[in-house]
Each structure stands twice: as C-alpha cells, then as structure tokens.
Design a protein around this motif. Structure first.
Motif, PDB file in Angstrom:
ATOM      1  N   ILE A 184     -23.743  -0.620 -27.302  1.00 32.54           N
ATOM      2  CA  ILE A 184     -23.806  -0.451 -28.763  1.00 32.54           C
ATOM      3  C   ILE A 184     -24.039   1.020 -29.104  1.00 32.54           C
ATOM      4  N   MET A 185     -24.833   1.668 -28.264  1.00 33.42           N
ATOM      5  CA  MET A 185     -25.191   3.064 -28.533  1.00 33.42           C
ATOM      6  C   MET A 185     -23.972   3.990 -28.472  1.00 33.42           C
ATOM      7  N   MET A 186     -23.178   3.867 -27.420  1.00 32.25           N
ATOM      8  CA  MET A 186     -22.090   4.821 -27.220  1.00 32.25           C
ATOM      9  C   MET A 186     -20.714   4.281 -27.605  1.00 32.25           C
ATOM     10  N   GLY A 187     -20.555   2.969 -27.602  1.00 28.50           N
ATOM     11  CA  GLY A 187     -19.218   2.442 -27.864  1.00 28.50           C
ATOM     12  C   GLY A 187     -19.151   1.483 -29.026  1.00 28.50           C
ATOM     13  N   GLY A 188     -20.291   1.224 -29.660  1.00 26.82           N
ATOM     14  CA  GLY A 188     -20.297   0.241 -30.731  1.00 26.82           C
ATOM     15  C   GLY A 188     -20.596   0.865 -32.078  1.00 26.82           C
ATOM     16  N   ALA A 189     -21.500   0.213 -32.808  1.00 31.35           N
ATOM     17  CA  ALA A 189     -21.774   0.619 -34.187  1.00 31.35           C
ATOM     18  C   ALA A 189     -22.346   2.028 -34.286  1.00 31.35           C
ATOM     19  N   PHE A 190     -22.984   2.494 -33.220  1.00 38.32           N
ATOM     20  CA  PHE A 190     -23.643   3.797 -33.291  1.00 38.32           C
ATOM     21  C   PHE A 190     -22.804   4.937 -32.707  1.00 38.32           C
ATOM     22  N   SER A 191     -21.582   4.638 -32.289  1.00 35.07           N
ATOM     23  CA  SER A 191     -20.775   5.688 -31.653  1.00 35.07           C
ATOM     24  C   SER A 191     -20.478   6.833 -32.626  1.00 35.07           C
ATOM     25  N   TRP A 192     -20.283   6.493 -33.906  1.00 35.76           N
ATOM     26  CA  TRP A 192     -19.989   7.557 -34.880  1.00 35.76           C
ATOM     27  C   TRP A 192     -21.216   8.421 -35.174  1.00 35.76           C
ATOM     28  N   THR A 193     -22.383   7.836 -35.010  1.00 30.16           N
ATOM     29  CA  THR A 193     -23.585   8.668 -35.213  1.00 30.16           C
ATOM     30  C   THR A 193     -23.672   9.751 -34.136  1.00 30.16           C
ATOM     31  N   PHE A 194     -23.100   9.471 -32.969  1.00 31.32           N
ATOM     32  CA  PHE A 194     -23.129  10.502 -31.924  1.00 31.32           C
ATOM     33  C   PHE A 194     -22.084  11.590 -32.180  1.00 31.32           C
ATOM     34  N   ILE A 195     -21.060  11.270 -32.944  1.00 34.63           N
ATOM     35  CA  ILE A 195     -20.150  12.333 -33.387  1.00 34.63           C
ATOM     36  C   ILE A 195     -20.889  13.269 -34.347  1.00 34.63           C
ATOM     37  N   ILE A 196     -21.670  12.668 -35.246  1.00 35.75           N
ATOM     38  CA  ILE A 196     -22.486  13.487 -36.162  1.00 35.75           C
ATOM     39  C   ILE A 196     -23.490  14.312 -35.355  1.00 35.75           C
ATOM     40  N   GLN A 197     -24.077  13.674 -34.351  1.00 39.42           N
ATOM     41  CA  GLN A 197     -25.034  14.394 -33.506  1.00 39.42           C
ATOM     42  C   GLN A 197     -24.361  15.591 -32.820  1.00 39.42           C
ATOM     43  N   ALA A 198     -23.130  15.370 -32.334  1.00 36.14           N
ATOM     44  CA  ALA A 198     -22.417  16.466 -31.659  1.00 36.14           C
ATOM     45  C   ALA A 198     -22.178  17.628 -32.624  1.00 36.14           C
ATOM     46  N   ILE A 199     -21.853  17.312 -33.869  1.00 32.36           N
ATOM     47  CA  ILE A 199     -21.632  18.375 -34.862  1.00 32.36           C
ATOM     48  C   ILE A 199     -22.925  19.163 -35.089  1.00 32.36           C
TER      49      ILE A 199
END
Length: 683
Positions: A332-347
């Motif tokens: 869920i963290m990396m491939g599910g609902a939260f994957s887009w939050t990690f794109i924000i984190q990368a930015i």
C-alpha cells in the motif's frame, strides 16, 4: 510603536483574564450560596452506593447499571472531526518536539568546538541556539498535554488499550520529562555562571550532554508507542492481553524509526535555525549583525544538509522494515493508495537538495579564491536536475482510457524505466554524491597550497587508518553475510554480483588510503568518486532492472549494497579531505555578511519545505494503518475510519504548516523581546 501596542494589549489581557475568570467563579459561588439559603434545613436525599432513586430517571436499577457499564469508544469535540483534531494537535506537537530534540545535539557540539578552538563566536552561537530552545520547550510541553487530553477524551477505548500495554513506561516518561526540563533550563541559565575555568566549562557541557540523553531517551520511549500501533507484538491478538512488555516496546519498527527520527530531527532543527538566521539577517541594521547571522545561517544549512544526506538511507531501512512487518502495508505504501504521496515526497526532497546546493554555490561568492571551482557548478546543476527529473517520474501515469489505448500498454514506453526503484535508487545516490562534492569544493574554496600528508603527523595517520578500518568492516562484513542468505539456488545466483561489487569497493577504499599515505590524496578522492559512481549508480541502475525481472527478492540486498558503497565513499573522502587540506595556505578570507538577499530566501524556503515534508510523512506513517488503531488488533470503527483523499490531506497538512510556522515565529519573537528592549535602552 506597534510593538508597544502589542505589549500593552498582551499585558491588558493578562491582567483582565484572572479578573474575568474570578468574576465567573464568584458568580457561581453566589448562585450556590443563594441555593443553600433558599432551602434552609432541607435534607438531601441519601442513597446507598450504586443505588438510584426509583422512578426518578424512568429506568430500573438494572437498566441503569447496564447503562453505566457501556464502554464509550469515541467522543467528539463540539461536533468536529475527532481524527482531524488529533491529527493537527499531534503533528504540531511532533514538529515542536523535533526542534526541541534536534537543536540540543548540535548546540552542544558547537559549544565544544568553540571551547576547544578558543573561538568565542561558537559559544555565542550555541547560546543563541539554546535560547530558541528554551522558548520552544514550553510550547512543546503544552501541545503534548493537549494531545494527551484529546486522545484520552476522544478515543477512550484506544487509550485504554495503550495504557493497559504501556502503563509502566508512562511513569518513566514523566520522570524523563522532568529530567529534560531541569537539564534544559539548567543548561541555559548556567551558561554565564559556569565560565572561567575548564572544570566549570566542562560541567556546563556535561549538562548539555545530559539534556541530550534525557531528550533522546524520551523520544525512543514514545517511539515505542507509535511503532507498536504499526507493528504490534507482545500482546495476544485475540484478547489484547499483554504477554511481554519488552516485545511490545521493542517491536519490529522501533529501532528503524528511532534512527530515522533522530537524523530527521537534526535536519529539521538545522533548517529551522537557518531560517531564523535568514530573517535576522534581513532585518540586521549593522554589518556586525549581518556577519553574525550570515555565519549562523551557513551553520544551520550545513547541519541541515549534513543530516539530509544520510536521511534517505535511514528512510530506506524504515521502508524495508515496514515491508517485513507487513507486506500488505508495504504494498500500500509504495504501490497502492500512498504511492502518489511518495511522488510529492520526491519533489520536496529534491527541492531541499537543490535549495541547499544553491545556497552553497551563492556562498562561494563571498570566498576569495573560489573562482577556481565555480566552473564545476554548471555540471552539478545538470546532474542534480537530471536526477531530480528521474526521481519524480511516476511509474503509473494518470492516463485516460483513450491515452492508454494510444500507447498500447499500461506504462509509458519511455518513462516507465524511470519510475521503478532501480532507477530512483540510482539517481538518489547520484544526488547525494553531487551534493557532497559541492561541500568539498566549498570548504576548499579559499585554500591554496597543501601540506604533504606525510607531514600531518600522527593525527592524520590515525584518522585515515580509522576510516579505512570502519569502511572495510562495513563492506566486508555485509559481503560475508550475503553468502548466507536463504534463497533458492537459482535466485541466489543474482547475489554474487553484489558480493563482488562490495569487494571491489573495499579494494578501492584501501587503494585510496594507500594513495593518501603516498601524498596523492586528491587522486585518491577522484578515484574513489569514480569507482563509487560506476558501481552504485551506473552498474546498479542496469542490474536493478535485471533483478526486478528475474529475482525480485534480491532487490532488498541490492539496495543495502548500494547504500554501503556510497556511505564508504562519503566517509573515506571526508576524512581524506580533512587531512589533505589541513594546514593548507589560505588564498583569501571569507567576507561574512556579503551574501545576496536571495540566498536568505533560499534558507527560508528550505525551512518551509522541511516542515511540509515532515507533515506529509506524518500522514503517511499514520495512514498506512488504514482502518486500524493498532494494526491487526484494535480496529477503528469510528465514522472517520477511511483514508482521506490527497486533496483533503493537502489542505490539512497546509493548515498544520501554517500554524506551526506562525507559532514558531511568535515564540521566537517572544524570545527576542527582552534583547530588543535592552538594545533600544542602550541606544
């Protein structure tokens, strides 16, 4: 004039508040007395314990008893969303706590550096750090108390469970809190008293060390509560009965979160201090003030970026342990609902690296002799921005059905290679290496002819030898451990290149040490950078794709190998650089205070970005539990037991960031009130 009006307003409120409160209390007392006077001699009904008067409530005693035994699961705060209330209060508390726990670490280090080097500037700056700390501590404690009230009031069943498991540690928490408070105020208020002799100064430094011990212990203890909610252990899943407090405390995610949060706190504190110095620099009236706050801003940025470099490694370890604790949660963290939050984190992380590097490059302008190294900046800009572009590229693009049909597959044929972990790990390591290179050229900007390493004395030899032993232990021990991983034979074949890479890096580190002893330190650094970039970035970028396709289980070992190789490069190169440029001739001085205004806005931007990042990561960490208070043991059955949308998350995190920055500005303003008044009186 405005300041006087504000002070007058605060003073008036302070005076009137007790009066207004006392008038209400008196009014209540008056009503009570009046009631007593209106019913003289009236006998109050007497009941036995647990017995209610019949017919008064319309319920039988048995029904009333059943009603009393009903367990309250949730309450609301004036009809507000309880989850949002707890979310905001806990995040504000965590942000202040991060500042309060992170700043003492480098305040004590700066004080020691100042004392050992005999430079009063460091001592003055360390005291200024601590002044901010003492001002923020009361706010942290107040928010902590408010958080406890919110949790016990709004989530009584959940807190009953937590108290049942962790009750003994809560008493220890209170004792540690007292210890931190006493040592903090003792450390700050004894600054000028414990001066003059070595014994006094070391006594004062000891107070600072104790402050850090209490603060770190406090954080480790509370981390056990938070990580237990994600990876519970030591209790019976069926009944919730405590089987082992030790295992509940030392759960699977406890140590990864401890390390990650410890580094993150230092990074957070550094960037907050940098922004404070930037604001003071912009408002400075004298050249002396500008020079002081320019230097303070540089130190804040140095601490922030210095802690930011190892932070992705600690974050990766934490993410890997989340996968190990619960593969469902990991997916869920990396491939599910939260994957887009990690794109924000990368930015956000990319902005931190770009902003910190930009500040360093601007800072080279105030150093005479730095012109020799400015030619490297354009290459660093290209590398960092290219890596940043890869890092923020998502694997799954938000495509419509028609767009997907035009492409002919689920993923974009070109960008899909940049959205997977193999590519992202490679570019993150490249950004770290590039940022470290920026630091190296900054610190040698005004240094000219060097002294041969053979003339550096015993300290140089011990330093290089110690770094070599540490790096070899790290690399070789992990290479040996990879021989014993339990995998199927056809998959274990993919581990062998990792072992070979670790041995190649070990040889490179040894060769770098040898070249340094032969007075070829710069060549050793260049060679080590080249070998590391070839293995950790180029080769593992390619090999990561192969592993993902044929032996996905090996990916976790590949990432650790990558981290170990890069860390060994950073450690060895840093130590070599220290001793190669030790005693080097200076070709120019540093003109502190001669910085363009945009550099200060860069520091303020770094502060805002790190606060947003912390708010975002707090949401991810809590959100991964989905509809569980304690994952797999105590389910959230409230009306808010769902994952918020990204837009809603953005609004709440934005509100938290605005509140935190506003409170920090107010607290720092209060901390400087006395100083400003003193200066005005002197003038």
């Amino acid at each position: 004039m405005k300041r006087n009006i504000v002070i007058l307003f605060l003073f008036t409120i302070t005076i009137l508040s007790p009066l207004l409160l006392s008038s209400k209390v008196l009014a209540n007392n008056a009503v009570a007395h009046a009631t007593e006077e209106e019913s003289p001699g009236m006998e109050l009904p007497q009941f036995e314990a647990g017995q209610a008067p019949e017919g008064e409530s319309g319920a039988t005693p048995e029904a009333a008893e059943e009603e009393e035994l009903e367990v309250v699961q949730y309450r609301t705060f004036f009809g507000l969303d309880s989850r949002v209330v707890v979310w905001i209060v806990s995040e504000l508390h965590l942000m202040f706590a991060a500042f309060v726990l992170g700043v003492p670490i480098f305040a004590v280090i700066v004080e020691i550096v100042g004392y050992k080097g005999g430079d009063v500037k460091y001592d003055k700056m360390a005291k200024e750090f601590t002044k901010l700390l003492s001002a923020a501590f009361a706010t942290t404690a107040s928010l902590g108390g408010l958080l406890a009230f919110c949790l016990f009031g709004l989530y009584p069943e959940f807190m009953s469970h937590m108290t049942n498991v962790f009750a003994p540690t809560m008493y220890i928490y209170a004792l540690l809190f007292f210890g931190e408070a006493f040592t903090l105020y003792g450390y700050y208020y004894s600054w000028d008293i414990l001066k003059g002799t070595a014994f006094r100064k070391w006594s004062h430094i000891s107070l600072g060390v104790m402050l850090n011990l209490f603060g770190t212990s406090l954080m480790f203890l509370t981390n056990s509560w938070a990580t237990y909610m994600m990876s519970p252990s030591g209790v019976s899943p069926a009944t919730g009965r405590v089987l082992s407090l030790y295992h509940a405390f030392y759960n699977e995610l406890w140590m990864p979160v401890n390390i990650h949060r410890l580094i993150a706190n230092v990074c957070f504190g550094g960037f907050i201090v940098g922004a404070y110095a930037a604001v003071k620099f912009l408002g400075a009236r004298t050249e002396e003030e500008k020079a002081h706050y320019d230097w303070m801003g540089y130190v804040g940025n140095f601490i922030g970026i210095g802690a930011l470099i190892p932070l992705p490694f600690a974050g990766y370890w934490l993410g890997r342990e989340v996968y190990s604790a619960s593969p469902v949660m990991g997916n869920i963290m990396m491939g599910g609902a939260f994957s887009w939050t990690f794109i924000i984190q990368a930015i956000l992380i990319g902005m931190l690296f770009i902003g910190a590097n930009y500040y360093l490059w601007l800072g080279m302008g105030r150093i005479k002799g730095s012109e020799r190294y400015t030619k490297f900046i354009k290459y660093l800009v290209f590398i960092i921005f290219a890596c940043f572009a890869v890092w923020l590229t998502p694997h799954n693009l938000p495509l419509s059905g028609e767009e997907r049909a035009m492409i002919g597959e689920q993923y974009h044929p070109f960008s899909k290679y940049f959205g997977v972990m193999a590519a992202k790990n490679a570019v993150v390591n490249m950004i770290i290496l590039a940022t470290f290179f920026s630091f190296l050229i900054y610190r040698r900007s005004n240094k000219g002819e060097t002294v041969p390493f053979s003339e550096q004395g015993r300290a140089g030899k011990i330093g290089i030898f110690s770094a070599l032993i540490f790096c070899l232990l790290m690399l070789v021990s992990y290479a040996v451990s990879l021989n014993f991983v339990e995998l199927e034979a056809n998959i274990k074949e993919f581990v062998k290149p990792l072992i070979t890479s670790l041995y190649i890096q070990s040889f490179a580190v040894g060769l770098a040490a040898f070249l340094t002893f032969k007075n070829k330190g710069k060549l050793a650094q260049t060679m080590l950078f080249a070998v590391t970039a070839c293995i950790a970035v180029l080769y593992f970028w390619y090999y990561g794709f192969e592993v993902m396709q044929k032996a996905n289980l090996v990916l976790r070992y590949l990432s650790v190998t990558q981290v170990s190789i890069v860390m060994s490069c950073l450690i060895m190169n840093a130590v070599i650089d220290i001793f190669v440029f030790r005693k080097a001739k200076l070709v120019g001085g540093i003109s502190w205070g001669k910085m363009p205004v945009r550099s200060q806005y860069a520091l303020i931007l770094l502060c805002i970005v790190i606060v947003i990042l912390m708010g975002l990561m707090g949401f991810i960490r809590s959100g991964l539990r989905m509809d569980w208070h304690v994952y797999g043991i105590l389910q959230d059955t409230s009306q808010w037991a769902y994952t918020p949308t990204l837009s809603f998350m953005g609004r709440v995190v934005g509100l938290i960031v605005a509140l935190f920055l506003g409170l920090v500005a107010f607290v720092f303003w209060l901390a400087n009130l006395g100083e400003s008044k003193g200066k005005t009186a002197t003038q």
